[in-house]
Design an enzyme around this catalytic site. Structure first.
Site, mmCIF file in Angstrom:
data_model
loop_
_atom_site.group_PDB
_atom_site.id
_atom_site.type_symbol
_atom_site.label_atom_id
_atom_site.label_comp_id
_atom_site.label_asym_id
_atom_site.label_seq_id
_atom_site.Cartn_x
_atom_site.Cartn_y
_atom_site.Cartn_z
ATOM 1 N N HIS A 21 0.857 -1.191 0.000
ATOM 2 C CA HIS A 21 0.000 0.000 0.000
ATOM 3 C C HIS A 21 0.891 1.238 0.000
ATOM 4 O O HIS A 21 2.129 1.115 -0.031
ATOM 5 C CB HIS A 21 -0.995 -0.026 1.168
ATOM 6 C CG HIS A 21 -0.385 -0.052 2.544
ATOM 7 N ND1 HIS A 21 0.427 0.944 3.020
ATOM 8 C CD2 HIS A 21 -0.466 -0.963 3.551
ATOM 9 C CE1 HIS A 21 0.806 0.672 4.252
ATOM 10 N NE2 HIS A 21 0.284 -0.498 4.601
ATOM 11 N N HIS A 24 4.005 1.634 2.363
ATOM 12 C CA HIS A 24 5.236 0.958 1.946
ATOM 13 C C HIS A 24 5.929 1.767 0.847
ATOM 14 O O HIS A 24 7.145 1.954 0.855
ATOM 15 C CB HIS A 24 4.932 -0.443 1.409
ATOM 16 C CG HIS A 24 4.171 -1.320 2.360
ATOM 17 N ND1 HIS A 24 2.956 -1.868 2.046
ATOM 18 C CD2 HIS A 24 4.445 -1.716 3.633
ATOM 19 C CE1 HIS A 24 2.510 -2.595 3.075
ATOM 20 N NE2 HIS A 24 3.399 -2.501 4.060
ATOM 21 N N CYS A 130 2.769 -11.090 19.280
ATOM 22 C CA CYS A 130 1.820 -10.625 18.260
ATOM 23 C C CYS A 130 2.316 -11.110 16.912
ATOM 24 O O CYS A 130 3.409 -10.706 16.478
ATOM 25 C CB CYS A 130 1.690 -9.103 18.264
ATOM 26 S SG CYS A 130 0.706 -8.533 16.846
ATOM 27 N N CYS A 133 2.797 -8.254 14.295
ATOM 28 C CA CYS A 133 4.068 -7.517 14.449
ATOM 29 C C CYS A 133 5.260 -8.466 14.374
ATOM 30 O O CYS A 133 6.389 -8.010 14.240
ATOM 31 C CB CYS A 133 4.158 -6.820 15.803
ATOM 32 S SG CYS A 133 2.938 -5.564 16.116
ATOM 33 N N CYS A 155 -2.963 -6.189 20.862
ATOM 34 C CA CYS A 155 -1.779 -5.455 20.400
ATOM 35 C C CYS A 155 -2.211 -4.032 20.052
ATOM 36 O O CYS A 155 -3.215 -3.834 19.358
ATOM 37 C CB CYS A 155 -1.207 -6.148 19.157
ATOM 38 S SG CYS A 155 -0.076 -5.111 18.220
ATOM 39 N N HIS A 158 -2.084 -3.684 16.054
ATOM 40 C CA HIS A 158 -3.018 -4.443 15.218
ATOM 41 C C HIS A 158 -4.438 -4.531 15.774
ATOM 42 O O HIS A 158 -5.332 -5.033 15.088
ATOM 43 C CB HIS A 158 -2.465 -5.850 14.956
ATOM 44 C CG HIS A 158 -1.284 -5.822 14.041
ATOM 45 N ND1 HIS A 158 0.010 -5.701 14.486
ATOM 46 C CD2 HIS A 158 -1.202 -5.850 12.689
ATOM 47 C CE1 HIS A 158 0.827 -5.666 13.464
ATOM 48 N NE2 HIS A 158 0.128 -5.750 12.359
ATOM 49 N N LYS A 305 -2.561 4.846 11.711
ATOM 50 C CA LYS A 305 -1.602 4.354 10.719
ATOM 51 C C LYS A 305 -2.351 3.587 9.629
ATOM 52 O O LYS A 305 -3.139 2.699 9.924
ATOM 53 C CB LYS A 305 -0.612 3.420 11.420
ATOM 54 C CG LYS A 305 0.415 2.805 10.492
ATOM 55 C CD LYS A 305 1.399 1.942 11.270
ATOM 56 C CE LYS A 305 2.381 1.284 10.349
ATOM 57 N NZ LYS A 305 2.357 -0.164 10.381
ATOM 58 N N LYS A 308 -3.203 -2.436 5.841
ATOM 59 C CA LYS A 308 -4.067 -3.397 5.154
ATOM 60 C C LYS A 308 -4.935 -4.127 6.162
ATOM 61 O O LYS A 308 -6.102 -4.383 5.918
ATOM 62 C CB LYS A 308 -3.199 -4.415 4.408
ATOM 63 C CG LYS A 308 -2.834 -3.949 3.030
ATOM 64 C CD LYS A 308 -3.958 -4.261 2.062
ATOM 65 C CE LYS A 308 -3.631 -3.674 0.701
ATOM 66 N NZ LYS A 308 -4.693 -3.916 -0.258
HETATM 67 N N1 MSP Z 1 9.312 -6.946 7.565
HETATM 68 C C1 MSP Z 1 9.377 -5.892 8.519
HETATM 69 C C2 MSP Z 1 10.632 -5.066 8.323
HETATM 70 C C3 MSP Z 1 11.916 -5.829 8.394
HETATM 71 S S1 MSP Z 1 13.284 -4.808 8.086
HETATM 72 C C4 MSP Z 1 14.591 -5.732 8.486
HETATM 73 C C5 MSP Z 1 8.157 -5.004 8.375
HETATM 74 N N2 MSP Z 1 7.532 -5.042 7.214
HETATM 75 S S2 MSP Z 1 6.210 -4.248 6.827
HETATM 76 O O1 MSP Z 1 5.918 -4.635 5.484
HETATM 77 O O2 MSP Z 1 5.193 -4.488 7.801
HETATM 78 O O3 MSP Z 1 6.483 -2.721 6.937
HETATM 79 C C6 MSP Z 1 7.679 -2.153 6.536
HETATM 80 C C7 MSP Z 1 7.644 -0.671 6.490
HETATM 81 O O4 MSP Z 1 6.583 -0.173 5.671
HETATM 82 C C8 MSP Z 1 7.448 0.116 7.764
HETATM 83 O O5 MSP Z 1 8.494 0.191 8.618
HETATM 84 C C9 MSP Z 1 7.297 1.479 7.157
HETATM 85 O O6 MSP Z 1 8.551 1.903 6.703
HETATM 86 C C10 MSP Z 1 6.383 1.173 5.992
HETATM 87 N N3 MSP Z 1 5.001 1.411 6.335
HETATM 88 C C11 MSP Z 1 3.992 0.506 6.524
HETATM 89 N N4 MSP Z 1 2.850 1.178 6.802
HETATM 90 C C12 MSP Z 1 3.089 2.512 6.796
HETATM 91 C C13 MSP Z 1 2.322 3.671 6.947
HETATM 92 N N5 MSP Z 1 1.031 3.642 7.167
HETATM 93 N N6 MSP Z 1 2.957 4.864 6.811
HETATM 94 C C14 MSP Z 1 4.292 4.965 6.513
HETATM 95 N N7 MSP Z 1 5.033 3.903 6.381
HETATM 96 C C15 MSP Z 1 4.479 2.662 6.567
HETATM 97 O O7 MSP Z 1 7.846 -4.285 9.299
#
Ligand code: MSP
Length: 526
Positions: A21, A24, A130, A133, A155, A158, A305, A308
């Site tokens: 989304h 990311h 969790c 997380c 959590c 979540h 935040k 998904k």
């Molecule tokens: N897999 C772990 C990270 C491991 S790094 C060694 C993880 N993955 S994740 O897919 O859940 O999220 C990764 C990153 O996506 C978050 O840290 C952040 O940088 C970004 N984001 C996810 N949702 C977000 C928002 N709503 N807003 C901004 N960034 C967000 O955590």
């Protein structure tokens, strides 16, 4: 940073339980802008991104979808996560998957090293976990549930109940690193940034660190411990190592030495993993700690935040299909202070697209080139004697280039855009004030008209160079229309720290037609 230094920038590796989304994509764009800027500055730049593919969360999703975990991750990586990089124009140098052999083999080497050095022991873990997380939780991390989970502890991220684990696990002696970490933060104030993130991390570590469970034995989707194959590595311990396994750890020491240490761009949700656990792991292994960990804010929807799991995720191509990837990149980098949370809204995106991109930058470029074409047959004229107004433009450009570089250096990406935008605003004001269309009516003003259009064209050249890391496509169109590639070289090869130098466009260059940089958006698309 002076030219020629090394800049290794990473994004988090993303869980492939679901599709991406815009949260990311936000992290990807920020890291990419930094990488493109440094590359264009002549720094030896390397950008890494990738996917986090092990662990219970992904295993459960795969099972729920009737796939093996390997089938599931292969499908998601190919159909969703790699295509994301094209959707938003990411210029990564490498893409690591935690199922790559280069990763799995060298995670094992790292673990064996820690085991041999006495940093790992067996113990019992009893407590909350969790799966969303993929994190062991303290009671203080939990909140009262609402709705279907009323009366339960859930959590805080979540809003779902945690699981109670009771497992024989291997533990990492993280508590040994409480003081070394505090000393490191003290000696290197830039290690964790922004300041709010640094303070939070220091407060947390000051309470004293517990040892960390680093293995799981109740499922097997992960990397097996080299000395006990009834356990797989805890998914975060596995994932964090991507930053060095991709860079050669365990198999290409020369590559590692040339890249490491890295600048990690992460969301603030995963700050502690990166600013506490990760440097402790590296200290234990005798590897240098990262250069910097920067925790950016969240994209919020309805004050929460975007995610998904809460059904608030917006797909990046919902935006790029209408506005294009440049507008996506520009919007998120300029509208949100990097390091702070920001709310996304379609209205704000549309308004900025129209005001700043279409009417501000796009119109400036098209009318300047149209006037060079109309009044000078497309040939860039030489400037005559400069008036204070012309010199002021050159000064604005020079200052903007210096300020933008300084802002990028402190990862204040939004400040860099603001500095560069002073050029757009100054040039638009200059053209309105100088009225070249009025000058063109009297041949006696031909010299003055030439000076004005030379100044505006030179300003556009600087804008193309400085905005190229943010908007690679529009600036390439502008560069092509300016027709300076034969004389100055490729846009991405323009030394960005010299963008403020004046008189770079050769007199006599014949400019070409410019297609609309930011076409009008039909309102039905909003
Ligand atoms: N897999 C772990 C990270 C491991 S790094 C060694 C993880 N993955 S994740 O897919 O859940 O999220 C990764 C990153 O996506 C978050 O840290 C952040 O940088 C970004 N984001 C996810 N949702 C977000 C928002 N709503 N807003 C901004 N960034 C967000 O955590």
């Amino acid at each position: 940073m002076s030219a020629g230094k090394s800049f290794y920038v990473t994004t988090p590796i993303f869980y492939v339980n679901d599709v991406p989304h815009i949260g990311h994509a936000y992290t990807e764009v920020a890291a990419d802008v930094l990488a493109r800027w440094h590359r264009q500055a002549g720094d030896r730049t390397w950008m890494l991104t990738g996917t986090d593919e092990h662990g219970e969360k992904i295993l459960r999703t795969a099972t729920a979808n009737g796939a093996t975990p390997q089938e599931w991750v292969d499908r998601l990586v190919e159909s969703a996560w790699k295509p994301l990089l094209d959707t938003i124009d990411i210029s990564n140098n490498d893409f690591i998957r935690t199922t790559d052999a280069r990763h799995e083999d060298n995670v094992k080497k790292f673990l064996q090293h820690l085991y041999d050095a006495g940093f790992i022991y067996t113990g019992e873990y009893e407590g909350s976990y969790c799966v969303g997380c993929e994190e062991y939780k303290q009671d203080s991390d939990l909140v009262e549930g609402t709705g279907e989970f009323a009366g339960e502890k859930v959590c805080a991220i979540h809003s779902k109940p945690v699981e109670n684990l009771h497992e024989k696990n291997y533990f990492f002696r993280m508590s040994d690193f409480t003081q070394p970490l505090l000393d490191m933060y003290e000696a290197n104030p830039n290690f964790v940034q922004p300041e709010s993130a640094r303070n939070e991390v220091i407060q947390f570590v000051k309470q004293g660190l517990n040892d960390l469970s680093i293995s799981r034995s109740s499922f097997d989707w992960g990397i097996k411990l080299p000395w006990d194959d009834s356990h797989v590595v805890y998914v975060w311990f596995d994932a964090l190592l991507n930053y060095i396994t991709a860079a050669g750890y365990g198999y290409d020491e020369e590559k590692l030495a040339s890249l490491w240490p890295a600048t990690h761009i992460v969301g603030k949700d995963i700050l502690r993993f990166h600013a506490v656990i990760w440097p402790a792991m590296l200290m234990a292994a005798g590897v240098e700690v990262p250069h910097q960990v920067y925790g950016h804010g969240w994209l919020l929807v309805g004050g929460e935040k975007m995610s998904k799991s809460k059904l608030t995720g917006i797909a990046p191509n919902d935006i790029t299909d209408t506005f294009g990837s440049d507008a996506f990149r520009y919007y998120f980098m300029s509208a949100i202070s990097f390091g702070q949370d920001g709310s996304f809204s379609w209205e704000d995106l549309s308004a900025r697209y129209q005001a700043e991109l279409a009417n501000g930058f796009g119109n400036l470029a098209s009318r300047t080139l149209a006037m060079v074409t109309r009044y000078f047959d497309g040939v860039v004229p030489a400037a005559g004697e400069l008036t204070p107004s012309d010199k002021a433009i050159a000064d604005v450009v020079a200052a903007a280039a210096v300020e933008a570089d300084a802002a990028i250096e402190r990862l204040a990406i939004h400040d860099a855009v603001t500095s560069i935008w002073t050029i757009v605003d100054a040039l638009n004001g200059y053209i309105t004030e100088q009225e070249p269309w009025a000058l063109a009516k009297d041949p006696a003003n031909a010299g003055r008209l030439a000076t004005v259009l030379n100044t505006a064209t030179e300003g556009l050249r600087a804008l193309a160079v400085l905005l190229s890391p943010f908007m690679p496509q529009a600036t390439q169109k502008l560069w092509s229309a300016l027709n300076v590639e034969p004389s100055l070289g490729a846009l991405t090869a323009q030394p960005i720290r010299e963008a403020g130098k004046w008189n770079q466009v050769p007199i006599g260059t014949t400019v070409g037609a410019l297609e609309a940089l930011f076409p009008r958006i039909e309102s039905s698309a909003e």
